[in-house]
Design an enzyme around this catalytic site. Sequence first.
Site, PDB file in Angstrom:
ATOM      1  CE1 TYR A   1     -63.265  22.782 -24.756  1.00 56.37           C
ATOM      2  CE2 TYR A   1     -62.666  21.724 -26.827  1.00 56.37           C
ATOM      3  CZ  TYR A   1     -63.017  21.633 -25.496  1.00 56.37           C
ATOM      4  OH  TYR A   1     -63.129  20.393 -24.900  1.00 56.37           O
TER       5      TYR A   1
ATOM      6  CE  LYS B   1     -60.657  20.731 -22.916  1.00 59.90           C
ATOM      7  NZ  LYS B   1     -60.657  20.081 -21.594  1.00 59.90           N
TER       8      LYS B   1
END
Length: 339
Positions: free
Chosen positions: A176, A180
């Site tokens: 993840y 980001k």
Amino acid sequence: MGASWSKNHLPLDGKTVLITGASDGMGRAAARLVASKGANVILVARSVEKLEAALVELKAAALRPDTQRFHYLTTDVSKPDYAAPLLASAVAWNDDKPLDVVWCVAGTSRPDFWIEAPLSLTRTQMDINFWGSAEMAHAILRLWCGADAPVVPEPKHLIFTSSVLALFPCIGYGPYNPAKGALRALADTLAQELEVYPQNVKVHIIYPASIGSPGFARENMTKPEITRIIEEGDPVSTPDAVASSALRGLESGDYAITTALLGHVFRWGSLGGSPRNNWLLDTLMACLIPLIWIFALPDVYGKIRKYARSHGHPSTYRGKAIEGFAEHQDPATDVGKSD
């Protein structure tokens, strides 16, 4: 880049706002909030059923329900080339007038160890969490900043939604974190690049921490136990609280917006070449926060090493993580990082 506290830098009354990821969590809360400020809103997500339910909420929250307009468009932001036709439909619905604000919220989090997880998991999260916003940014900026686009005094606003994990990555979010972090790099770059265009366009990036949204139960099914140990005690904010905090930052004219105390600390500690919201405050805090890390970082790494000594090889963790989720969480709880 310091903002005046007395001026609203994002007036929404009568403006048209497009929000991706608007069927749940922060995106849905942001849509209700901007509707309450008088905006016309275009919701974007995959689920027609959820979008129709959200549309009812917008009409109930509207500042001027007799004159405000609401609409939804369905798409999958992870698919290549989705943004240009979506924006064409949105502009057509807006009486062929340019949109005023585009807020990219769509995202998902499926924690795991980067090494243990299949690489396809990281690619999928990159497609949703980075490319879903990057494609939208590329398409809308070409509309707003094209050679024949009008130059008007009131700015357009492009808003990215990243995560505090882009400011301080945490173990267990390997698939993840890169997406980001890439959003942060893109926003920082665009903040410079937009200076060379005559059109008045502002870019912002929001760094939420844990959000009480429907993604949390899914997230915790794969979240390693050591990740929950590191996160223990971190507050979980409601989608409404996060959306309200984000909008306050946008109205203040801030570039980088954190929505909780821990996020403020992480931002100050990792400013690097990012634009400052307030040159004096950000510089002072950026000098102070490294002193705090002298104590905080050894604690974080100490917890990781202690866990490693007692739990063996990470290839055995996945089953333990699911068991830990059952022990530590009420299965009915439905909260998440940032959807």
